[in-house]
Design a protein around this motif. Structure first.
Motif, mmCIF file in Angstrom:
data_model
loop_
_atom_site.group_PDB
_atom_site.id
_atom_site.type_symbol
_atom_site.label_atom_id
_atom_site.label_comp_id
_atom_site.label_asym_id
_atom_site.label_seq_id
_atom_site.Cartn_x
_atom_site.Cartn_y
_atom_site.Cartn_z
ATOM 1 N N SER A 80 0.808 -1.329 0.107
ATOM 2 C CA SER A 80 -0.020 0.274 0.216
ATOM 3 C C SER A 80 0.836 1.216 0.337
ATOM 4 C CB SER A 80 -1.102 -0.031 1.648
ATOM 5 O OG SER A 80 -0.189 -0.051 1.942
ATOM 6 N N PRO A 81 0.769 1.675 -0.927
ATOM 7 C CA PRO A 81 1.628 3.540 -1.525
ATOM 8 C C PRO A 81 1.635 4.552 0.451
ATOM 9 C CG PRO A 81 -0.058 3.714 -3.012
ATOM 10 C CD PRO A 81 -0.242 1.923 -2.171
ATOM 11 N N VAL A 82 2.362 4.543 0.771
ATOM 12 C CA VAL A 82 2.331 5.859 1.707
ATOM 13 C C VAL A 82 1.700 7.141 1.312
ATOM 14 C CG1 VAL A 82 3.726 6.409 2.710
ATOM 15 C CG2 VAL A 82 4.282 4.708 3.209
ATOM 16 N N SER A 83 2.372 7.696 0.068
ATOM 17 C CA SER A 83 1.303 8.701 0.015
ATOM 18 C C SER A 83 2.301 9.344 -2.000
ATOM 19 C CB SER A 83 2.068 9.735 -0.066
ATOM 20 O OG SER A 83 3.371 10.150 0.231
ATOM 21 N N ASP A 84 0.696 10.078 -2.385
ATOM 22 C CA ASP A 84 1.140 9.787 -3.864
ATOM 23 C C ASP A 84 2.328 10.603 -4.123
ATOM 24 O OD1 ASP A 84 -2.306 10.797 -3.947
ATOM 25 O OD2 ASP A 84 -1.765 8.425 -4.638
ATOM 26 N N LEU A 128 5.508 1.140 0.892
ATOM 27 C CA LEU A 128 5.015 0.481 2.328
ATOM 28 C C LEU A 128 4.206 -0.585 2.988
ATOM 29 C CD1 LEU A 128 6.196 2.797 4.837
ATOM 30 C CD2 LEU A 128 7.511 0.789 4.454
ATOM 31 N N SER A 129 4.129 -1.882 3.145
ATOM 32 C CA SER A 129 3.091 -2.354 3.814
ATOM 33 C C SER A 129 3.471 -3.540 4.895
ATOM 34 C CB SER A 129 3.249 -4.158 2.744
ATOM 35 O OG SER A 129 4.140 -4.539 2.560
ATOM 36 N N TYR A 139 -0.183 4.481 11.647
ATOM 37 C CA TYR A 139 1.049 5.152 11.120
ATOM 38 C C TYR A 139 0.343 5.624 9.926
ATOM 39 C CZ TYR A 139 5.063 5.035 8.704
ATOM 40 O OH TYR A 139 6.071 5.369 8.082
ATOM 41 N N LEU A 140 -0.116 4.673 9.072
ATOM 42 C CA LEU A 140 0.317 4.754 7.260
ATOM 43 C C LEU A 140 -0.282 5.660 6.899
ATOM 44 C CD1 LEU A 140 0.136 1.417 5.810
ATOM 45 C CD2 LEU A 140 1.595 3.436 5.278
ATOM 46 N N ALA A 141 -1.502 6.126 7.984
ATOM 47 C CA ALA A 141 -2.657 7.674 8.041
ATOM 48 C C ALA A 141 -1.961 8.788 8.602
ATOM 49 C CB ALA A 141 -3.369 7.382 8.981
ATOM 50 N N LEU A 142 -0.974 8.332 9.152
ATOM 51 C CA LEU A 142 -0.158 10.315 9.781
ATOM 52 C C LEU A 142 0.551 10.546 8.499
ATOM 53 C CD1 LEU A 142 -0.575 9.102 13.550
ATOM 54 C CD2 LEU A 142 -2.024 11.410 12.670
ATOM 55 N N THR A 185 13.676 0.023 9.914
ATOM 56 C CA THR A 185 12.050 0.449 8.834
ATOM 57 C C THR A 185 11.620 1.326 8.368
ATOM 58 O OG1 THR A 185 10.699 1.108 11.211
ATOM 59 C CG2 THR A 185 11.181 -1.285 11.286
ATOM 60 N N CYS A 186 10.946 2.637 8.952
ATOM 61 C CA CYS A 186 9.819 3.113 7.989
ATOM 62 C C CYS A 186 10.346 4.378 8.445
ATOM 63 C CB CYS A 186 8.591 2.906 8.671
ATOM 64 S SG CYS A 186 8.099 1.255 8.379
#
Length: 684
Positions: free
Chosen positions: A2-6, A12-13, A41-44, A473-474
């Motif tokens: 799932s992409p973190v952002s455009d 990241l998954s 985390y992904l949403a923030l 990690t991220c």
């Protein structure tokens, strides 16, 4: 995936088993986590990249502003081809970081009686409890005392102190009155201290009479006086006063105090206690512009001359506060302990500013992990009920040597989060930390960041990020990493290359003190449009980042960054040395150590006496942390026909790696055989 952002090409998954062992947060341990799972985390993260004005605006609402920002939240240029590199955050705002980390906690959040620090000295007999009320009063007294010495907004104050409360008082006092603090680790030599004082043009030095480091007595005032004598040799010296703290160990021990033989200059030196006598414990803060400098901190440079990294008020304040809160999942009843020294960026961000901005209770530790016994750290965790523990892989590897038995004497059930800092942690140390120290119930948070980044940039979050031993990690919120090849082309998906960042976050450095050209050439010229970390990096199939080490002429020794050029310069000053080359070599405890190749002048003999003199030379010029582990006699060095030393080959010799690859550019390939035959057998 799932992409973190455009705006980023990295996907990241949440990693899936069974391809590799994944460590998930224990059930129920983080029911009140700030970031409860990977989706959160992904949403923030997406919001921080796509809506930075709103994201950082929400963070800023937690702080006091004398004047709100008047313009855009973030302005910057990372592309040297389009003009000067600059970063501005909340330009036009006015605040004071000392007010926000102390007065706000005391007067607005009613935390005055809460413990800010449990100070623990080198000896277990030395300890002190400091509340937020006491901290505020002592900082204000120190601020007023500095003003009595003529210190004003914009002046630079050098601080050369061990891990005692006066170190925190002084740095926050500087921040309160708008002076710029420049803290020098109290393990550096007089020459290194002098160099930093002169470069920052400091007019005050604050030091101590001495300190015990384990069993070793160090005369800090003697080192400081030698540094000031060196400064006086220059007409550009600006130091006016040296303030000297009486260390608690010497106040209580007359034998230790008398053995120090503290040098004294009546015209320059003044005792801390005399300066503070009768000074008011109230001090109005200086209201600072958002981009006013907060501190200068020197980090080794690949040219040998340390760089004065400059951080400014607002961006650094917000970033250290948020990273501390989220990365350690801090809550009001936690007791937090970072074992670093405030002389390094870790201590600035995660002993002083980040924890205090959150109203945290911290342990402030002066000692060493194995004094007076190998269970010292575990003893302190039990005594104070430490729940969040942050240390270096070097310390973990050191304590691994003593096995499980020292830990089993103590109750470590208070621990909730374990963090690592300073260098990539090897999987073996990660697993020991997780299994033995954390008893398989505490996530291990492996943080990647630098002096220049101000705070964590790649890091797991305790409740949100599935863990892979050895991976950072991220990215943290607002941080956009990328991996480039040698030609500056961005690599997608699984890849390995140069780690860079495509845009700033609030806490990133604003420059190299007094040297815009060096700032741009070091960090932005190689790949225009990107901040270049100087580190190599691998990204795996899940989008996780793995730091592979420095890609320039730097070494990471026990979490401390050292310049090979700086060490080579020290070695070459010896009259017997014609040429020196220094590379890194793996070390079981330190991570990396220094392996030195020495070419002697004609008629000079390579022997034990010479090696001892060379080690002493490096210690005196740089400090004990730079002492070489290996010194090899090198009748010749592998050089190209143009005279450039092939350091890649020297690194392989130090590691005893016989597969050397292409040597066609060497002027004399036989040199390599000779060096292999004479290498230090104890090395890797």
């Amino acid at each position: 995936m799932s992409p973190v952002s455009d705006s980023t090409n990295t996907a990241l998954s949440s990693p899936k088993e069974p391809e590799e062992k994944i460590y998930h947060p224990p059930d129920g341990i983080f029911t009140d986590a700030h970031v409860p799972d990977f989706d959160a985390y992904l949403a923030l993260y997406k919001k921080s990249i796509e809506e930075p004005e709103e994201f950082w605006g929400d963070v800023a609402q937690e702080f006091f502003w004398k004047k709100p920002p008047s313009g855009q939240m973030l302005q910057y240029n990372f592309d040297v081809t389009k003009g000067s590199v600059f970063i501005k955050f909340m330009d036009g705002a006015k605040t004071n970081i000392c007010y926000n980390v102390l007065d706000r906690n005391v007067h607005e959040r009613n935390l005055g009686d809460k413990v800010a620090y449990y100070w623990v000295g080198n000896s277990p007999d030395h300890h002190l409890t400091i509340t937020y009320n006491q901290l505020l009063r002592n900082v204000c007294r120190c601020a007023n005392a500095l003003k009595l010495l003529g210190v004003k907004k914009g002046d630079r104050v050098a601080i050369y102190l061990p891990m005692i409360p006066e170190l925190v008082y002084t740095m926050l006092a500087c921040a309160r009155i708008g002076a710029v603090h420049s803290i020098v680790f109290a393990g550096f030599s007089s020459e290194s201290l002098c160099e930093r004082i002169m470069d920052a043009q400091c007019n005050i030095l604050v030091t101590a009479d001495g300190v015990y480091r384990g069993d070793k007595l160090i005369n800090l005032k003697k080192i400081a006086s030698e540094a000031l004598d060196r400064c006086k040799e220059s007409s550009a010296s600006s130091v006016q006063k040296c303030v000297v703290v009486k260390h608690p160990a010497f106040i209580t021990s007359s034998d230790a105090s008398s053995s120090l033989q503290t040098p004294w200059d009546e015209l320059c030196d003044i005792w801390w206690d005399d300066l503070m006598d009768g000074v008011s414990d109230e001090c109005e803060p200086e209201w600072m512009d958002s981009e006013d400098p907060l501190f200068i901190l020197y980090t080794s440079g690949s040219t040998g001359k340390p760089k004065g990294v400059v951080h400014t008020v607002t961006g650094y304040m917000l970033y250290t506060s948020l990273t501390f809160k989220y990365v350690f999942d801090y809550h009001h009843d936690d007791v937090y302990w970072c074992t670093a020294d405030i002389g390094w960026i870790t201590g600035h961000s995660y002993i002083t500013y980040g924890p205090l901005a959150n109203g945290a209770t911290s342990v402030l530790f002066e000692g060493v992990p194995v004094h007076p016994h190998v269970g010292r750290l575990w003893e302190i965790i039990e005594k104070y009920g430490v729940s969040k523990f942050y240390t270096a892989p070097t310390a973990i590897r050191l304590l691994m040597k003593y096995g499980k038995e020292p830990l089993q004497r103590y109750d470590l059930s208070s621990l909730r989060v374990l963090g690592t800092v300073g260098e990539p942690i090897n999987p073996e140390a990660w697993l020991w930390y997780y299994d033995v120290v954390g008893q398989q119930r505490c996530p291990v948070i492996d943080t990647f960041w630098q002096t220049e980044t101000g705070g964590h940039v790649l890091t797991p979050l305790p409740a949100a990020t599935p863990l892979k031993p050895g991976s950072a990690t991220c990215p943290f919120f607002g941080v956009q990493p990328a991996i480039l090849n040698e030609h500056g082309e961005e690599l997608e998906g699984e890849a390995e290359g140069y780690l860079v960042f495509r845009q700033p976050w609030p806490g990133i450095m604003r420059g190299v003190f007094g040297n815009q050209e060096r700032f741009e050439s070091t960090y932005f010229r190689k790949f225009p449009g990107f901040y270049v970390t100087g580190d190599g990096c691998r990204r795996d199939k899940d989008g996780y980042y793995w730091i592979t080490g420095r890609i320039d002429d730097m070494l990471n020794v026990s979490g401390h960054l050292l310049s090979t050029a700086e060490v080579e310069s020290a070695l070459s000053e010896h009259p017997s040395v014609a040429e020196a080359a220094v590379v890194s070599c793996p070390h079981a405890v330190k991570g990396e150590c220094l392996y030195c190749f020495i070419t002697l002048k004609d008629q000079q003999e390579f022997n034990r006496t010479l090696m001892d003199e060379l080690k002493r030379k490096v210690r005196e010029k740089i400090g004990p942390i730079a002492t070489p582990d290996f010194i090899q006699n090198a009748p010749g060095l592998p050089k190209t026909r143009s005279g450039k030393i092939m350091r890649r080959v020297l690194r392989q010799i130090a590691r005893n790696e016989k597969e050397l690859g292409d040597l066609s550019t060497l002027a004399d390939p036989k040199v390599v055989e000779v060096l292999f035959s004479q290498r230090c057998e104890a090395a890797a």
